[in-house]
Design a protein around this motif. Structure first.
Motif, PDB file in Angstrom:
ATOM      1  N   GLY A  39       0.923  -1.194  -0.057  1.00 13.08           N
ATOM      2  CA  GLY A  39      -0.063  -0.098  -0.226  1.00 13.08           C
ATOM      3  C   GLY A  39       0.831   1.257   0.079  1.00 13.08           C
ATOM      4  N   LYS A  40       0.214   2.438  -0.098  1.00 17.49           N
ATOM      5  CA  LYS A  40       0.921   3.715  -0.276  1.00 17.49           C
ATOM      6  C   LYS A  40       1.994   3.771  -1.085  1.00 17.49           C
ATOM      7  CE  LYS A  40      -0.938   4.938   4.176  1.00 17.49           C
ATOM      8  NZ  LYS A  40      -0.565   5.326   5.664  1.00 17.49           N
ATOM      9  N   GLY A  41       2.058   2.996  -2.418  1.00 16.35           N
ATOM     10  CA  GLY A  41       3.067   3.042  -3.261  1.00 16.35           C
ATOM     11  C   GLY A  41       4.273   2.221  -2.835  1.00 16.35           C
ATOM     12  N   THR A  42       4.245   1.317  -2.129  1.00 16.82           N
ATOM     13  CA  THR A  42       5.320   0.660  -1.427  1.00 16.82           C
ATOM     14  C   THR A  42       5.028  -0.742  -1.771  1.00 16.82           C
ATOM     15  OG1 THR A  42       5.493   2.078   0.444  1.00 16.82           O
ATOM     16  CG2 THR A  42       6.706  -0.092   0.580  1.00 16.82           C
ATOM     17  N   THR A  43       6.070  -1.584  -2.359  1.00 17.99           N
ATOM     18  CA  THR A  43       6.243  -2.990  -2.628  1.00 17.99           C
ATOM     19  C   THR A  43       7.175  -3.803  -1.829  1.00 17.99           C
ATOM     20  OG1 THR A  43       5.131  -2.447  -4.816  1.00 17.99           O
ATOM     21  CG2 THR A  43       6.261  -4.613  -4.540  1.00 17.99           C
ATOM     22  N   GLU A  44       6.930  -4.809  -1.401  1.00 12.94           N
ATOM     23  CA  GLU A  44       7.978  -5.831  -0.710  1.00 12.94           C
ATOM     24  C   GLU A  44       8.241  -6.690  -1.745  1.00 12.94           C
ATOM     25  OE1 GLU A  44       8.043  -7.803   3.149  1.00 12.94           O
ATOM     26  OE2 GLU A  44       6.870  -9.228   1.909  1.00 12.94           O
ATOM     27  N   VAL A  45       9.242  -6.906  -1.896  1.00 14.97           N
ATOM     28  CA  VAL A  45      10.257  -7.802  -2.932  1.00 14.97           C
ATOM     29  C   VAL A  45      11.162  -8.805  -2.249  1.00 14.97           C
ATOM     30  CG1 VAL A  45      11.446  -8.342  -5.029  1.00 14.97           C
ATOM     31  CG2 VAL A  45      10.171  -6.021  -4.776  1.00 14.97           C
ATOM     32  N   THR A  46      10.396 -10.125  -2.512  1.00 13.66           N
ATOM     33  CA  THR A  46      11.248 -11.163  -2.040  1.00 13.66           C
ATOM     34  C   THR A  46      12.032 -12.080  -3.136  1.00 13.66           C
ATOM     35  OG1 THR A  46       9.660 -11.660  -0.143  1.00 13.66           O
ATOM     36  CG2 THR A  46      11.033 -13.394  -0.491  1.00 13.66           C
ATOM     37  N   PHE A  47      13.331 -12.250  -2.859  1.00  7.18           N
ATOM     38  CA  PHE A  47      14.275 -12.825  -3.903  1.00  7.18           C
ATOM     39  C   PHE A  47      14.587 -14.189  -3.330  1.00  7.18           C
ATOM     40  CE2 PHE A  47      18.390 -13.181  -6.059  1.00  7.18           C
ATOM     41  CZ  PHE A  47      17.865 -13.505  -7.767  1.00  7.18           C
ATOM     42  N   ASP A  48      14.209 -15.479  -4.199  1.00  5.69           N
ATOM     43  CA  ASP A  48      14.856 -16.424  -3.822  1.00  5.69           C
ATOM     44  C   ASP A  48      15.606 -17.254  -5.018  1.00  5.69           C
ATOM     45  OD1 ASP A  48      13.645 -17.184  -1.316  1.00  5.69           O
ATOM     46  OD2 ASP A  48      11.781 -17.189  -2.459  1.00  5.69           O
ATOM     47  N   LEU A  49      16.781 -17.447  -4.459  1.00  4.89           N
ATOM     48  CA  LEU A  49      17.954 -18.042  -5.644  1.00  4.89           C
ATOM     49  C   LEU A  49      18.630 -19.106  -5.348  1.00  4.89           C
ATOM     50  CD1 LEU A  49      19.454 -17.505  -8.216  1.00  4.89           C
ATOM     51  CD2 LEU A  49      21.061 -16.010  -6.894  1.00  4.89           C
ATOM     52  N   THR A  50      18.575 -20.354  -6.172  1.00  2.00           N
ATOM     53  CA  THR A  50      19.524 -21.518  -5.895  1.00  2.00           C
ATOM     54  C   THR A  50      20.186 -21.790  -7.064  1.00  2.00           C
ATOM     55  OG1 THR A  50      17.566 -22.575  -4.414  1.00  2.00           O
ATOM     56  CG2 THR A  50      19.267 -23.890  -5.404  1.00  2.00           C
ATOM     57  N   ILE A  51      21.510 -21.838  -6.891  1.00  2.00           N
ATOM     58  CA  ILE A  51      22.497 -22.064  -7.771  1.00  2.00           C
ATOM     59  C   ILE A  51      23.182 -23.283  -7.650  1.00  2.00           C
ATOM     60  CG2 ILE A  51      24.448 -21.216  -9.083  1.00  2.00           C
ATOM     61  CD1 ILE A  51      23.393 -18.444  -8.404  1.00  2.00           C
ATOM     62  N   GLN A  52      23.325 -24.092  -8.539  1.00  2.00           N
ATOM     63  CA  GLN A  52      24.298 -25.263  -8.681  1.00  2.00           C
ATOM     64  C   GLN A  52      25.150 -25.196  -9.496  1.00  2.00           C
ATOM     65  OE1 GLN A  52      21.001 -28.088  -9.436  1.00  2.00           O
ATOM     66  NE2 GLN A  52      20.549 -28.402  -7.245  1.00  2.00           N
ATOM     67  N   HIS A  53      26.552 -25.532  -9.365  1.00  2.00           N
ATOM     68  CA  HIS A  53      27.436 -25.248 -10.457  1.00  2.00           C
ATOM     69  C   HIS A  53      28.846 -26.229 -10.212  1.00  2.00           C
ATOM     70  CE1 HIS A  53      29.749 -23.781  -6.779  1.00  2.00           C
ATOM     71  NE2 HIS A  53      28.833 -23.404  -6.435  1.00  2.00           N
ATOM     72  N   ASN A  54      29.605 -25.896 -11.170  1.00  2.00           N
ATOM     73  CA  ASN A  54      30.888 -26.914 -11.496  1.00  2.00           C
ATOM     74  C   ASN A  54      31.964 -25.816 -11.377  1.00  2.00           C
ATOM     75  OD1 ASN A  54      29.536 -29.378 -11.352  1.00  2.00           O
ATOM     76  ND2 ASN A  54      29.159 -29.038 -13.759  1.00  2.00           N
ATOM     77  N   LEU A  55      31.909 -24.911 -10.465  1.00  2.00           N
ATOM     78  CA  LEU A  55      32.912 -23.583 -10.429  1.00  2.00           C
ATOM     79  C   LEU A  55      34.209 -24.354  -9.705  1.00  2.00           C
ATOM     80  CD1 LEU A  55      31.340 -20.698  -9.367  1.00  2.00           C
ATOM     81  CD2 LEU A  55      31.909 -21.087 -11.817  1.00  2.00           C
ATOM     82  N   PRO A  56      35.295 -24.729 -10.657  1.00  2.00           N
ATOM     83  CA  PRO A  56      36.488 -25.064  -9.841  1.00  2.00           C
ATOM     84  C   PRO A  56      37.408 -24.160  -9.150  1.00  2.00           C
ATOM     85  CG  PRO A  56      36.870 -24.619 -12.290  1.00  2.00           C
ATOM     86  CD  PRO A  56      35.398 -24.235 -12.041  1.00  2.00           C
ATOM     87  N   LEU A  57      36.562 -23.688  -8.134  1.00  2.00           N
ATOM     88  CA  LEU A  57      37.388 -22.668  -7.333  1.00  2.00           C
ATOM     89  C   LEU A  57      37.288 -22.853  -5.632  1.00  2.00           C
ATOM     90  CD1 LEU A  57      35.502 -19.763  -9.140  1.00  2.00           C
ATOM     91  CD2 LEU A  57      38.046 -20.174  -9.642  1.00  2.00           C
ATOM     92  N   PRO A  58      38.119 -22.458  -5.365  1.00  2.00           N
ATOM     93  CA  PRO A  58      38.286 -22.520  -3.733  1.00  2.00           C
ATOM     94  C   PRO A  58      36.837 -21.748  -3.132  1.00  2.00           C
ATOM     95  CG  PRO A  58      40.273 -21.472  -4.338  1.00  2.00           C
ATOM     96  CD  PRO A  58      39.555 -21.643  -5.655  1.00  2.00           C
ATOM     97  N   GLY A  59      36.444 -22.158  -2.075  1.00  2.00           N
ATOM     98  CA  GLY A  59      35.271 -21.680  -1.453  1.00  2.00           C
ATOM     99  C   GLY A  59      35.067 -20.364  -1.542  1.00  2.00           C
ATOM    100  N   PHE A  60      36.251 -19.670  -0.992  1.00  2.00           N
ATOM    101  CA  PHE A  60      36.200 -18.205  -0.769  1.00  2.00           C
ATOM    102  C   PHE A  60      35.803 -17.343  -2.245  1.00  2.00           C
ATOM    103  CE2 PHE A  60      40.498 -18.543  -1.648  1.00  2.00           C
ATOM    104  CZ  PHE A  60      40.856 -17.293  -1.999  1.00  2.00           C
ATOM    105  N   LEU A  61      36.303 -17.803  -3.275  1.00  2.00           N
ATOM    106  CA  LEU A  61      36.167 -17.257  -4.567  1.00  2.00           C
ATOM    107  C   LEU A  61      34.934 -17.718  -5.226  1.00  2.00           C
ATOM    108  CD1 LEU A  61      39.759 -17.792  -6.175  1.00  2.00           C
ATOM    109  CD2 LEU A  61      38.988 -15.693  -5.561  1.00  2.00           C
ATOM    110  N   ARG A  62      34.470 -19.069  -5.064  1.00  2.00           N
ATOM    111  CA  ARG A  62      33.266 -19.345  -5.623  1.00  2.00           C
ATOM    112  C   ARG A  62      32.190 -18.507  -4.800  1.00  2.00           C
ATOM    113  NH1 ARG A  62      33.802 -24.393  -4.767  1.00  2.00           N
ATOM    114  NH2 ARG A  62      33.090 -24.377  -2.479  1.00  2.00           N
TER     115      ARG A  62
END
Length: 83
Positions: A39-62
């Motif tokens: 209401g009053k020109g306000t919208t709540e946005v919820t973003f859900d994201l799940t990513i699966q990958h084969n990134l050959p990187l250490p955890g901190f870089l991934r």
């Protein structure tokens, strides 16, 4: 690094979602933006994201790569909505 992938989108009255169809490094990506009118020109946005990958990187870089992906996705929606 760069990845190439194909997404399939679905839109409803109060949400937009997508899923990964094909990817090089990513093996899965499912996301949903859900909008709720507060209401009053306000919208709540919820973003859900799940990513699966084969990134050959250490955890901190991934983690950095995934955070950057989330940041660019959210800022892209914000730019589109406000534009």
């Amino acid at each position: 690094g760069k990845d190439t992938y194909t997404l399939a989108y679905e839109h409803t009255v109060d949400a937009m979602s997508w899923r990964l169809v094909k990817g090089r490094l990513q093996t899965g990506q499912d996301a949903t933006y859900t909008l709720r009118n507060l209401g009053k020109g306000t919208t709540e946005v919820t973003f859900d994201l799940t990513i699966q990958h084969n990134l050959p990187l250490p955890g901190f870089l991934r983690g950095r790569v995934i955070r950057d992906l989330v940041r660019s996705t959210v800022s892209g929606l914000k730019h589109y909505v406000e534009g």
